[in-house]
Design a protein around this motif. Structure first.
Motif, short mmCIF file in Angstrom:
data_model
loop_
_atom_site.label_atom_id
_atom_site.label_comp_id
_atom_site.label_asym_id
_atom_site.label_seq_id
_atom_site.Cartn_x
_atom_site.Cartn_y
_atom_site.Cartn_z
N ILE A 188 60.30 2.50 27.12
CA ILE A 188 60.32 1.11 27.58
C ILE A 188 61.63 0.44 27.18
O ILE A 188 62.25 -0.27 27.97
N THR A 189 62.05 0.66 25.94
CA THR A 189 63.30 0.05 25.44
C THR A 189 64.49 0.53 26.27
O THR A 189 65.34 -0.27 26.67
N ASN A 200 61.14 -10.25 30.84
CA ASN A 200 60.01 -9.98 31.74
C ASN A 200 59.66 -8.50 31.74
O ASN A 200 58.48 -8.12 31.78
N CYS A 201 60.69 -7.65 31.69
CA CYS A 201 60.48 -6.20 31.68
C CYS A 201 59.70 -5.79 30.43
O CYS A 201 58.70 -5.07 30.52
N PHE A 202 60.13 -6.25 29.27
CA PHE A 202 59.44 -5.92 28.02
C PHE A 202 58.00 -6.44 28.03
O PHE A 202 57.06 -5.74 27.64
N GLN A 203 57.83 -7.67 28.50
CA GLN A 203 56.50 -8.29 28.50
C GLN A 203 55.54 -7.52 29.40
O GLN A 203 54.38 -7.29 29.05
N THR A 204 56.03 -7.12 30.57
CA THR A 204 55.18 -6.42 31.54
C THR A 204 54.81 -5.02 31.06
O THR A 204 53.65 -4.61 31.08
N LYS A 205 55.82 -4.27 30.61
CA LYS A 205 55.60 -2.87 30.24
C LYS A 205 54.89 -2.72 28.89
O LYS A 205 54.20 -1.73 28.64
N ALA A 206 55.05 -3.72 28.02
CA ALA A 206 54.42 -3.63 26.70
C ALA A 206 52.89 -3.71 26.78
O ALA A 206 52.19 -3.20 25.91
N LYS A 207 52.38 -4.33 27.84
CA LYS A 207 50.92 -4.48 27.97
C LYS A 207 50.21 -3.14 27.97
O LYS A 207 49.16 -2.97 27.33
N SER A 208 50.76 -2.16 28.69
CA SER A 208 50.11 -0.85 28.76
C SER A 208 50.13 -0.15 27.40
O SER A 208 49.18 0.55 27.03
N VAL A 209 51.22 -0.35 26.65
CA VAL A 209 51.34 0.25 25.32
C VAL A 209 50.30 -0.36 24.38
O VAL A 209 49.63 0.34 23.62
N ILE A 210 50.16 -1.68 24.44
CA ILE A 210 49.19 -2.38 23.59
C ILE A 210 47.76 -1.96 23.94
O ILE A 210 46.93 -1.72 23.07
N GLN A 211 47.47 -1.84 25.25
CA GLN A 211 46.14 -1.41 25.68
C GLN A 211 45.84 0.01 25.22
O GLN A 211 44.72 0.32 24.78
N TYR A 212 46.85 0.88 25.31
CA TYR A 212 46.72 2.26 24.85
C TYR A 212 46.37 2.30 23.37
O TYR A 212 45.44 3.00 22.94
N LEU A 213 47.09 1.52 22.57
CA LEU A 213 46.85 1.48 21.13
C LEU A 213 45.46 0.92 20.82
O LEU A 213 44.71 1.49 20.01
N LYS A 214 45.10 -0.17 21.46
CA LYS A 214 43.80 -0.80 21.21
C LYS A 214 42.65 0.14 21.56
O LYS A 214 41.68 0.27 20.80
N ALA A 215 42.76 0.79 22.72
CA ALA A 215 41.68 1.66 23.18
C ALA A 215 41.46 2.83 22.22
O ALA A 215 40.34 3.10 21.79
N LEU A 216 42.55 3.52 21.88
CA LEU A 216 42.41 4.68 21.01
C LEU A 216 42.08 4.28 19.58
O LEU A 216 41.34 4.97 18.89
N SER A 217 42.63 3.16 19.14
CA SER A 217 42.33 2.67 17.79
C SER A 217 40.84 2.38 17.65
O SER A 217 40.19 2.81 16.68
#
Length: 603
Positions: A188-189, A200-217
């Motif tokens: 992403i970086t 906007n790019c960071f904000q949009t793409k970071a959502k999937s990373v956060i969801q991935y972490l939350k789900a597996l956590s």
């Protein structure tokens, strides 16, 4: 970050000193070499994860110090594997290195762990982990331009710091998951730093990373919490239900063999032993791919992928349902020898029942499958001591349907809340409910759990598979409340639900009322003291403050009805809005705050 352009679960090792059993087949040799190379190039990142999870208070500089020490250790053992220190278990080496840093155990209060050895020390380090992270400073959000400049100046240090910050805030997440997360963050970086609109790019793409972490956590904490509180039998039951639904073609004998590898993986993962966890995961993937004919015809392409990619591919593969698999499992009801078979080996008998029922019912949640298995087991305990057992257990299907109907009613009621309330009001509903039943939890934990409930219902209540989705995700939310550690305690009622029966904790929580043992604060402690900074808060920040206010209000006045709490929340929001529009906001706040406080105490 070398070799970290990976997606999915990262299958890796930690040190050369505890490697997989020496390979004998050509493919095994190839996989072994790839894994070993990955370790050699990424030992520093893995060290930071382990250290930051064990000693969350430690500084980044201290994490870097250990990373350098462990890199030197790795280099020495690569040069001469016969050195005495190279025969130790990796986790022991890591913990010894942590304890050897001068002044660190005393500074961060874990000297008592360093005085122990072997299993006792590992358990002590595990119990030192804290789920609540209020003691950590707020995560510094860099401006996108600053972020890109920092990455350009020193990408290794930038990514080290990212892994360190995420790991210390997620102490129970498995190391492979965090490495995958770091890989995605690096991609992403790289991508966003080339864009004109970086923010906007960071904000949009970071959502999937956060969801991935939350789900597996959530999943990992939930399963590990079940394992540590209830033991191997409950862990096996969870995995039987999951694997039978995922691979309905698998034979029961093959399932029990696979189950041994899966349980071995969780044993290490849940204790925080990165090496054991990673070795176990690799073993599971090897097992599945070596038995494709009897497990699934949908994973051939996955098993041809490189080790780091195949895990996620297998998890995401389609279910391979046998065409001749009947919709109804009759053996458990119509077989006249059920009691004899059960008495011969109760564990195997119940495992086979759960396997047969799960593979036939993809529409049910994992918790519901465990409930049905428990209902069946209880029924047989009664029936097998009667004069005519077959006549007694012939109504088993009705018992199963009654159990599912009860669970369906709970889900329907929750989805009705979703449909009838707006998103904010839905969250307030659960913040009030959760805070009343568990006021001992921190404000941060309660607001997080409330948000997770809303996410679960928002995600699931519009799907055709509404029941399984809601029941599975809400069970993860309950896992957040109950926590991972077996000695976690909240209050007698909540502890009872968390520790008595894993399968039925959903209905147990559903029946909870406000905690009668809780003694509220005698003063508002500034709850109704508002400041001008509220007027500059952005929407998301203002919403977080509003959520925290409501939770703290319930903690202060738990006897108030939901209607009275909502009224005070509305009044406070109106006060903030009105004062922020006034000529002198601070003066307005000073006048209106005490009025709200007085109203709350008069309620």
């Amino acid at each position: 970050m070398k070799q970290l352009e990976l997606r999915g679960f990262v299958i890796l090792m930690f040190f050369l000193t505890e490697s997989l059993t020496l390979p004998t087949k050509p493919r095994d040799v190839d996989d072994f070499r790839i894994t070993q190379k990955f370790i050699e190039e990424n030992i520093g990142y893995i060290t930071i994860i382990a250290f930051a999870q064990y000693i969350q208070e430690a500084s980044f500089e201290e994490a870097e110090m250990l990373r350098k020490a462990m890199t030197e250790y790795k280099d020495q053992c690569l040069a001469n594997v016969t050195l005495p220190m190279c025969s130790k278990l990796p986790n022991d080496v890591l913990q010894e290195a942590i304890c050897a840093i001068e002044g660190l155990p005393q500074k961060h209060n874990f000297s008592h762990c360093c005085n122990k050895v072997d299993f006792e020390r590992r358990l002590c380090f595990f119990r030192n982990k804290k789920a609540g992270i209020e003691f950590l400073p707020p995560l510094l959000a860099l401006d996108p331009e600053e972020k890109c400049q920092a990455y350009k100046n020193n990408s290794e240090s930038f990514l080290n710091n990212y892994i360190y910050e995420v790991s210390r805030r997620n102490p129970f997440v498995f190391a492979p998951t965090l490495l995958t997360l770091a890989a995605r963050f690096e991609m992403i970086t790289k991508t966003c730093c080339e864009e004109q609109d970086k923010a906007n790019c960071f904000q949009t793409k970071a959502k999937s990373v956060i969801q991935y972490l939350k789900a597996l956590s959530s999943y990992q904490k939930n399963v590990c919490g079940a394992f540590l509180k209830f033991g191997l039998q409950v862990l096996n039951s969870i995995n039987i239900a999951i694997l039978s639904q995922k691979f309905p073609r698998i034979e029961f004998k093959e399932l029990t063999s696979l189950l041994e590898d899966v349980s071995y993986k969780f044993d290490g993962c849940c204790e925080g032993d990165a090496v054991h966890c990673i070795r176990g995961w690799s073993k599971v993937m090897d097992h599945i791919c070596s038995k494709q004919d009897s497990i699934s015809s949908e994973i051939k392409e996955c098993c041809e992928k490189k080790i780091p990619e195949r895990g996620e591919c297998i998890i995401s593969s389609n279910k391979d349902r046998p065409k001749d698999l009947s919709l109804k499992e009759t053996k458990s009801i119509e077989n006249k020898n059920v009691c004899e078979e059960r008495n011969a080996n109760q564990d195997i008998f119940m495992a086979e029942f759960l396997y047969e029922y799960s593979r036939r019912h993809p529409e049910l949640s994992v918790p519901e499958l465990l409930r049905i298995a428990r209902v069946y087991d209880d029924l047989l305990k009664e029936c097998c001591i009667t004069e005519n057992p077959p006549d007694c257990y012939s109504n088993a299907e009705n018992k199963f349907n009654e159990t599912t109907e009860k669970s369906l009613r709970i889900v329907k009621r929750e989805c009705d809340h979703f449909r009838n309330l707006g998103k904010d009001d839905l969250k307030y509903h659960y913040l009030i409910k959760l805070t009343k039943i568990a006021p001992q939890l921190s404000t941060e934990e309660l607001t997080f759990i409330g948000e997770e409930m809303v996410t679960a219902l928002t995600t699931c209540c519009t799907l055709s598979e509404e029941f399984a989705c809601v029941d599975n995700l809400v069970d993860l939310v309950l896992g957040e409340i109950c926590g991972v550690n077996e000695n976690r305690t909240i209050n007698p009622a909540v502890d009872h639900c968390c520790k008595t029966n894993f399968a039925f904790r959903r209905s147990c929580f559903d029946a909870l009322e406000a905690d009668e043992t809780y003694v509220p604060l005698s003063a508002s402690q500034g709850l109704f003291t508002f400041h001008i900074d509220l007027c500059q808060a952005h929407n998301e920040e203002l919403q977080r403050k509003k959520d925290r206010f409501l939770v703290n209000l319930v903690k202060l006045k738990p006897k108030l009805t939901d209607k009275e709490l909502w009224s005070l929340l509305t009044d406070s929001a109106n006060t903030v809005d009105r004062c922020c529009k006034a000529e002198g906001p601070e003066t307005c706040f000073n006048e209106e705050g005490p009025k709200l406080a007085a109203k709350s105490w008069a309620s």
